[in-house]
Design a protein around this motif. Structure first.
Motif, PDB file in Angstrom:
ATOM      1  N   ALA A   1      39.633  36.324  -4.831  1.00  0.00           N
ATOM      2  CA  ALA A   1      38.470  36.544  -3.958  1.00  0.00           C
ATOM      3  C   ALA A   1      38.361  38.013  -3.573  1.00  0.00           C
ATOM      4  CB  ALA A   1      38.580  35.675  -2.714  1.00  0.00           C
ATOM      5  N   LEU A   2      39.490  38.636  -3.247  1.00  0.00           N
ATOM      6  CA  LEU A   2      39.475  40.045  -2.873  1.00  0.00           C
ATOM      7  C   LEU A   2      39.056  40.921  -4.055  1.00  0.00           C
ATOM      8  CD1 LEU A   2      40.054  42.062  -0.612  1.00  0.00           C
ATOM      9  CD2 LEU A   2      42.418  42.189  -1.429  1.00  0.00           C
TER      10      LEU A   2
ATOM     11  N   TRP B   1      48.377  35.719   0.803  1.00  0.00           N
ATOM     12  CA  TRP B   1      48.118  36.229  -0.541  1.00  0.00           C
ATOM     13  C   TRP B   1      48.631  35.262  -1.604  1.00  0.00           C
ATOM     14  CZ3 TRP B   1      44.543  39.416   0.220  1.00  0.00           C
ATOM     15  CH2 TRP B   1      44.548  40.294   1.289  1.00  0.00           C
ATOM     16  N   ASN B   2      47.709  34.768  -2.395  1.00  0.00           N
ATOM     17  CA  ASN B   2      47.990  33.865  -3.509  1.00  0.00           C
ATOM     18  C   ASN B   2      46.897  34.078  -4.544  1.00  0.00           C
ATOM     19  OD1 ASN B   2      45.670  32.261  -2.702  1.00  0.00           O
ATOM     20  ND2 ASN B   2      46.960  31.430  -1.065  1.00  0.00           N
TER      21      ASN B   2
ATOM     22  N   PHE C   1      31.250  37.497 -10.468  1.00  0.00           N
ATOM     23  CA  PHE C   1      31.066  36.062 -10.687  1.00  0.00           C
ATOM     24  C   PHE C   1      32.287  35.426 -11.346  1.00  0.00           C
ATOM     25  CE2 PHE C   1      26.393  37.099 -10.601  1.00  0.00           C
ATOM     26  CZ  PHE C   1      26.106  36.356  -9.470  1.00  0.00           C
ATOM     27  N   GLY C   2      32.850  36.103 -12.349  1.00  0.00           N
ATOM     28  CA  GLY C   2      33.958  35.518 -13.096  1.00  0.00           C
ATOM     29  C   GLY C   2      35.185  35.271 -12.245  1.00  0.00           C
ATOM     30  N   LEU C   3      35.619  36.284 -11.498  1.00  0.00           N
ATOM     31  CA  LEU C   3      36.824  36.128 -10.682  1.00  0.00           C
ATOM     32  C   LEU C   3      36.593  35.224  -9.485  1.00  0.00           C
ATOM     33  CD1 LEU C   3      38.411  39.680 -10.823  1.00  0.00           C
ATOM     34  CD2 LEU C   3      39.406  37.546 -11.637  1.00  0.00           C
ATOM     35  N   LEU C   4      35.360  35.192  -8.986  1.00  0.00           N
ATOM     36  CA  LEU C   4      35.068  34.292  -7.873  1.00  0.00           C
ATOM     37  C   LEU C   4      35.176  32.833  -8.315  1.00  0.00           C
ATOM     38  CD1 LEU C   4      34.184  34.459  -4.867  1.00  0.00           C
ATOM     39  CD2 LEU C   4      31.868  34.022  -5.671  1.00  0.00           C
ATOM     40  N   ILE C   5      34.594  32.534  -9.473  1.00  0.00           N
ATOM     41  CA  ILE C   5      34.633  31.158  -9.977  1.00  0.00           C
ATOM     42  C   ILE C   5      36.053  30.740 -10.316  1.00  0.00           C
ATOM     43  CG2 ILE C   5      34.011  29.720 -11.961  1.00  0.00           C
ATOM     44  CD1 ILE C   5      31.247  31.016 -11.885  1.00  0.00           C
ATOM     45  N   THR C   6      36.760  31.581 -11.077  1.00  0.00           N
ATOM     46  CA  THR C   6      38.123  31.206 -11.457  1.00  0.00           C
ATOM     47  C   THR C   6      39.018  31.100 -10.218  1.00  0.00           C
ATOM     48  OG1 THR C   6      38.648  33.544 -11.892  1.00  0.00           O
ATOM     49  CG2 THR C   6      37.960  32.211 -13.765  1.00  0.00           C
ATOM     50  N   GLY C   7      38.893  32.054  -9.298  1.00  0.00           N
ATOM     51  CA  GLY C   7      39.750  32.040  -8.120  1.00  0.00           C
ATOM     52  C   GLY C   7      39.565  30.809  -7.263  1.00  0.00           C
ATOM     53  N   PHE C   8      38.327  30.473  -6.927  1.00  0.00           N
ATOM     54  CA  PHE C   8      38.096  29.314  -6.066  1.00  0.00           C
ATOM     55  C   PHE C   8      38.299  27.994  -6.811  1.00  0.00           C
ATOM     56  CE2 PHE C   8      35.657  32.140  -3.057  1.00  0.00           C
ATOM     57  CZ  PHE C   8      36.554  31.966  -2.013  1.00  0.00           C
ATOM     58  N   SER C   9      38.256  28.046  -8.147  1.00  0.00           N
ATOM     59  CA  SER C   9      38.545  26.830  -8.918  1.00  0.00           C
ATOM     60  C   SER C   9      39.988  26.388  -8.734  1.00  0.00           C
ATOM     61  CB  SER C   9      38.268  27.067 -10.410  1.00  0.00           C
ATOM     62  OG  SER C   9      36.884  27.221 -10.646  1.00  0.00           O
TER      63      SER C   9
ATOM     64  N   ASN D   1      51.873  23.829 -12.129  1.00  0.00           N
ATOM     65  CA  ASN D   1      52.321  25.207 -12.347  1.00  0.00           C
ATOM     66  C   ASN D   1      51.164  26.173 -12.080  1.00  0.00           C
ATOM     67  OD1 ASN D   1      53.253  27.663 -13.370  1.00  0.00           O
ATOM     68  ND2 ASN D   1      54.386  26.677 -15.032  1.00  0.00           N
ATOM     69  N   GLU D   2      51.403  27.245 -11.318  1.00  0.00           N
ATOM     70  CA  GLU D   2      50.346  28.199 -10.978  1.00  0.00           C
ATOM     71  C   GLU D   2      50.512  29.552 -11.675  1.00  0.00           C
ATOM     72  OE1 GLU D   2      50.125  28.549  -6.752  1.00  0.00           O
ATOM     73  OE2 GLU D   2      49.216  26.563  -6.485  1.00  0.00           O
ATOM     74  N   LYS D   3      51.493  29.673 -12.571  1.00  0.00           N
ATOM     75  CA  LYS D   3      51.703  30.952 -13.243  1.00  0.00           C
ATOM     76  C   LYS D   3      50.500  31.405 -14.075  1.00  0.00           C
ATOM     77  CE  LYS D   3      56.748  30.754 -13.405  1.00  0.00           C
ATOM     78  NZ  LYS D   3      57.963  30.700 -14.272  1.00  0.00           N
ATOM     79  N   PRO D   4      49.817  30.487 -14.806  1.00  0.00           N
ATOM     80  CA  PRO D   4      48.642  30.938 -15.573  1.00  0.00           C
ATOM     81  C   PRO D   4      47.543  31.531 -14.694  1.00  0.00           C
ATOM     82  CG  PRO D   4      49.378  28.797 -16.349  1.00  0.00           C
ATOM     83  CD  PRO D   4      50.137  29.084 -15.096  1.00  0.00           C
ATOM     84  N   ALA D   5      47.448  31.080 -13.430  1.00  0.00           N
ATOM     85  CA  ALA D   5      46.435  31.618 -12.523  1.00  0.00           C
ATOM     86  C   ALA D   5      46.694  33.095 -12.247  1.00  0.00           C
ATOM     87  CB  ALA D   5      46.426  30.824 -11.213  1.00  0.00           C
ATOM     88  N   ARG D   6      47.949  33.459 -12.061  1.00  0.00           N
ATOM     89  CA  ARG D   6      48.294  34.867 -11.829  1.00  0.00           C
ATOM     90  C   ARG D   6      47.986  35.707 -13.064  1.00  0.00           C
ATOM     91  NH1 ARG D   6      53.079  32.088 -10.043  1.00  0.00           N
ATOM     92  NH2 ARG D   6      53.016  31.709  -7.794  1.00  0.00           N
TER      93      ARG D   6
END
Length: 419
Positions: free
Chosen positions: A148-149, A141-142, A194-202, A216-221
């Motif tokens: 993706a989920l 889980w990340n 579409f939105g979360l799939l693109i942002t997530g796999f990006s 830094n990965e905090k903005p992704a969360r």
């Protein structure tokens, strides 16, 4: 019986979806050129308009997205899909459903729409099951896997609301709430899936293409939380018929999510070890900046002039901006890398070191991508501008040019499979 998951390498399943998506895109653009881009003069609330929309969004965008998920899930978790057989059944049901829906909408046949909406939804359920089971199996889980989920969860609700509307065409049980279901359908599908799939796999692809490490990965969360909240707020407010200000709140949340996503992109680029990731990837990044700027401008304008929140034409323009100036260029930009990578891996991956093989850059020339994609982006912006002006003739001309360039670009990518 469903096959057991294994740690085997990637399969040919993604290629099946990718080739079908390319074929659907070519079909749409050929029909568009043949009819003089006549779809631009139609209201989307029209049988032919719905047919064109579903051919593009289900036939092209969703097929490409599903194929990308099957491929990238392996890259992200280093584990094959839960069930290859389930993926093949998903493909069969989904392709049958979207083909029948496209024909049903074009003919205005409510019985066909209801039947094939059910078949398409069955395919979606199989896909969601396959991806969810894969992620639960590996328990990694990340921000990538959680996005993706969330994306496939919203896809399920996209299919559910679509199925409800499809059956309503035949049995008329929704009454006046059909439009409310449509609003939720758009929020779940366009923005959620579409939105979360693109942002997530990006979060996985951009570091790969930029050779970026240690960012830094905090903005992704934060992006995941805000984006999901925006979709839920927008969809629920549509379903319940709440105040238009709830839609504005949803757009504010989505704008904040986009801003956080841009910060994440900035962090990734700041740590890059490669001068350029390729022109297609740069287009995907620039398109994100453009959409974020436009979203900020619209949210501010809505405060100054709240009346825009009640104008359907404004929402149609916003969706057009999202589709043609973010979703489509991001997909096409990523395809310039995904298509040659997938084909090279399948055809030459096991031959490396044993015989002479072409390098991946030989499969599609970067200069050709740059020229065609630049012209495509210019045509898409022109189409958006003509739509804003409201000139029907100008819109059809711009759409015609856009379709011709789309054909050229997709044929360039399709040529990879001859190498």
């Amino acid at each position: 019986m469903i096959s057991n998951p294994s740690a085997a390498g990637p399969s040919r399943l993604p290629l099946r979806f990718l080739l079908t998506g390319i074929a659907m895109f070519l079909l749409f653009q050929i029909a568009s050129v043949a009819t003089g881009a006549g779809w631009t003069g139609l209201s989307p609330r029209n049988p032919e308009g719905w047919s064109a929309a579903h051919l593009m969004l289900l036939g092209f965008a969703a097929m490409i997205a599903m194929g990308a998920v099957y491929q990238l899930i392996f890259v992200v978790v280093q584990h094959s899909i839960y069930s290859e057989r389930l993926g093949k059944w998903h493909y069969a049901f989904f392709l049958t459903g979207l083909s029948g829906l496209t024909v049903g909408f074009f003919l205005g046949n409510v019985a066909l729409i209801a039947l094939f909406a059910t078949i398409a939804f069955t395919g979606i359920i199989l896909f969601v099951w396959n991806i969810a089971a894969t992620l639960i199996t590996v328990k990694m889980w990340n921000p990538i896997t959680l996005s993706a989920l969330a994306a496939v969860t919203f896809l399920f609700f996209t299919g559910l609301t679509g199925l409800g509307m499809g059956l309503n065409f035949r049995f008329a049980f929704l009454g006046m709430s059909h439009d409310q279901w449509l609003g939720a359908h758009l929020w779940f599908g366009l923005f959620g899936w579409f939105g979360l799939l693109i942002t997530g796999f990006s979060y996985k692809m951009l570091p790969m293409f930029f050779l970026s490490h240690g960012h830094n990965e905090k903005p992704a969360r934060l992006t995941l939380i805000l984006w999901s909240a925006a979709v839920v707020t927008g969809a629920v407010s549509s379903l319940l018929g709440l105040s238009k200000w709830m839609q504005w709140i949803a757009l504010v949340l989505l704008t904040l999510a986009l801003a956080a996503y841009c910060v994440q992109i900035h962090f990734i680029i700041r740590k890059k070890h490669k001068k350029t990731p390729g022109y297609g990837i740069l287009v995907a990044v620039w398109s994100t900046y453009l959409l974020t700027g436009a979203a900020l401008a619209f949210v501010a304008f809505a405060i100054w002039n709240p009346a825009v929140l009640s104008e359907q034409s404004v929402y149609a323009f916003v969706i057009s901006l999202y589709l043609w100036n973010w979703l489509a260029p991001v997909i096409l930009g990523y395809m310039s890398k995904i298509v040659p990578f997938l084909w090279w891996t399948l055809k030459y991956g096991d031959k490396v070191g044993k015989e002479k093989t072409p390098v991946m850059a030989d499969l599609v020339k970067e200069n050709h991508v740059k020229v065609l994609l630049s012209l495509w982006v210019a045509a898409a912006l022109a189409l958006l501008g003509c739509t804003a002006v409201g000139s029907e003739l100008a819109v059809q001309i711009a759409a015609g040019v856009w379709s011709v360039l789309s054909l050229g670009y997709m044929l360039l990518l399709a040529r990879v499979f001859t190498r």
